[in-house]
Motif scaffolding. Structure first.
Motif, short mmCIF file in Angstrom:
data_model
loop_
_atom_site.label_atom_id
_atom_site.label_comp_id
_atom_site.label_asym_id
_atom_site.label_seq_id
_atom_site.Cartn_x
_atom_site.Cartn_y
_atom_site.Cartn_z
N LEU A 35 -31.75 55.29 -4.67
CA LEU A 35 -30.60 54.56 -5.15
C LEU A 35 -29.44 55.48 -5.14
O LEU A 35 -28.34 55.34 -4.74
N VAL A 91 -23.58 47.39 -6.92
CA VAL A 91 -24.19 48.42 -8.01
C VAL A 91 -24.32 48.14 -9.20
O VAL A 91 -25.36 48.02 -9.69
N SER A 139 -27.44 46.48 -7.97
CA SER A 139 -28.99 47.23 -7.69
C SER A 139 -29.38 48.25 -9.05
O SER A 139 -30.35 48.09 -9.59
#
Ligand code: DAH
Length: 352
Positions: free
Chosen positions: A9, A33, A39
């Motif tokens: 990531l 994000v 995420s």
């Protein structure tokens, strides 16, 4: 969640931030994000389900990745904003109708304020406001004001002499006849030379004395001079005018008191005190226990002064007065040190 997943990531996230092409793209990416279902946010939320022995290490890694992302987003955002503004300017589509930033506006200084206030009061009763020059000959500053050459106020101790009689040398003690005026009283002489009575004038201006600054002295300060010459002017006119002046400046509840005094250019002369505004006249520290504050000098124009300017003392009489503006300001607002008026500290000056 593994350390590998975090690292992945990290790499993809940073690469996307670096290549985001516009502020809008970048914002979309930030939500994807760091947003509620982003995420990284999901990773943070999943920390609870990680086995206890791994949790600390993974938690640290995810948190430090969040910090890293946040600063990368901020840096990229600033960069894109600059580039976008440049592009906007280049394409001529900048909105110049946006209001500008307001400028801080100063305010009138207390000395100017009081000068203007007193000038207005006297304009209201028919006086003309005139000005003199700060550089003066000793004839106007002293001689024509009935102050002979051996008078102590002419000494170098009090007076700034400008140059010697030849015109271009530095000061030679006792030899110069050009001075920085020590008082505004010289304007009386200029006015009476230029104008026949009736004369009702007020002359504010700066004066200079060789004094070291302390709470009650300044080497440069301001005065207001007043002069009246007319037929039948008496001491009663002077008293009434001084009462009026004090009540206009300090308030109608204030009393005045006349003490006999000497000035070379007035006869008789007086000093005027105004009742203390701090204690109401009972006596306090501000008025040194007397209940009174000395405010100005005044008197009936000396016939000798009329002699210098060719006014007939049998036909005309008059009175004059002079007050210090810094002193008046301090007495009006209970300021204990004259120097505060000159320091230019806006926190002090804004109070008035
Ligand atoms: N010129 C005097 C001073 O500086 C003040 C003064 C006193 C002015 C008496 C006057 C006056 O016009 O009549 O101390």
């Amino acid at each position: 969640m593994s350390m590998e997943a975090i690292d992945e990531l990290r790499l993809s996230g940073l690469a996307q931030i670096e290549t985001a092409a516009s502020s809008a793209d970048l914002e979309q990416l930030r939500v994807a994000v760091l947003g509620r279902n982003g995420s990284l946010t999901l990773m943070l939320r999943a920390l609870g389900s990680i086995p206890a022995d791994e949790r600390a290490a993974v938690g640290r890694a995810v948190n430090s990745l969040r910090d890293e992302f946040e600063s990368a987003f901020a840096a990229r955002k600033a960069l894109l904003a600059d580039a976008e503004l440049d592009a906007q300017i280049a394409s001529g589509s900048l909105d110049i109708t946006l209001p500008g930033r307001p400028m801080a506006i100063g305010s009138q200084h207390l000395i100017s304020q009081i000068t203007e206030e007193i000038s207005e009061v006297f304009r209201g009763i028919g006086y003309t406001v005139v000005s003199g020059t700060e550089v003066e000959t000793d004839y106007y500053n002293f001689t024509a004001l009935n102050t002979p050459p051996d008078h102590p106020s002419r000494g170098l101790q009090d007076t700034f002499y400008i140059r010697d009689r030849s015109g271009d040398q530095a000061v030679i003690e006792g030899e110069s006849d050009v001075v920085l005026r020590t008082q505004t009283s010289g304007v009386q002489v200029h006015t009476m030379e230029q104008q026949k009575p009736p004369i009702y004038i007020l002359a504010p201006g700066r004066v200079f004395r060789r004094d070291a600054p302390d709470p009650t002295h300044l080497p440069q300060f301001s005065q207001i001079e007043g002069l009246v010459v007319d037929k039948g002017i008496t001491f009663a006119d002077l008293k009434g005018t001084m009462d009026f002046l004090c009540q206009q400046v300090f308030g109608s509840d204030r009393k005045t008191r006349f003490r006999t005094h000497f000035f070379p250019f007035t006869e008789p002369s007086a000093e005027v005190d105004v009742s203390c505004g701090v204690c109401g006249g009972v006596g306090c520290r501000f008025c040194k226990g007397t209940g009174w504050l000395e405010i100005l000098g005044c008197g009936m124009v000396d016939p000798n002064v009329f002699g210098f300017v060719g006014i007939d003392p049998d036909e005309y009489s008059g009175f004059a007065f002079g007050l210090g503006i810094e002193r008046t300001a301090c007495l009006k607002y209970n300021v204990s040190d004259l120097r505060m008026l000159l320091e230019g500290d806006v926190r002090f000056l804004r109070q008035f």
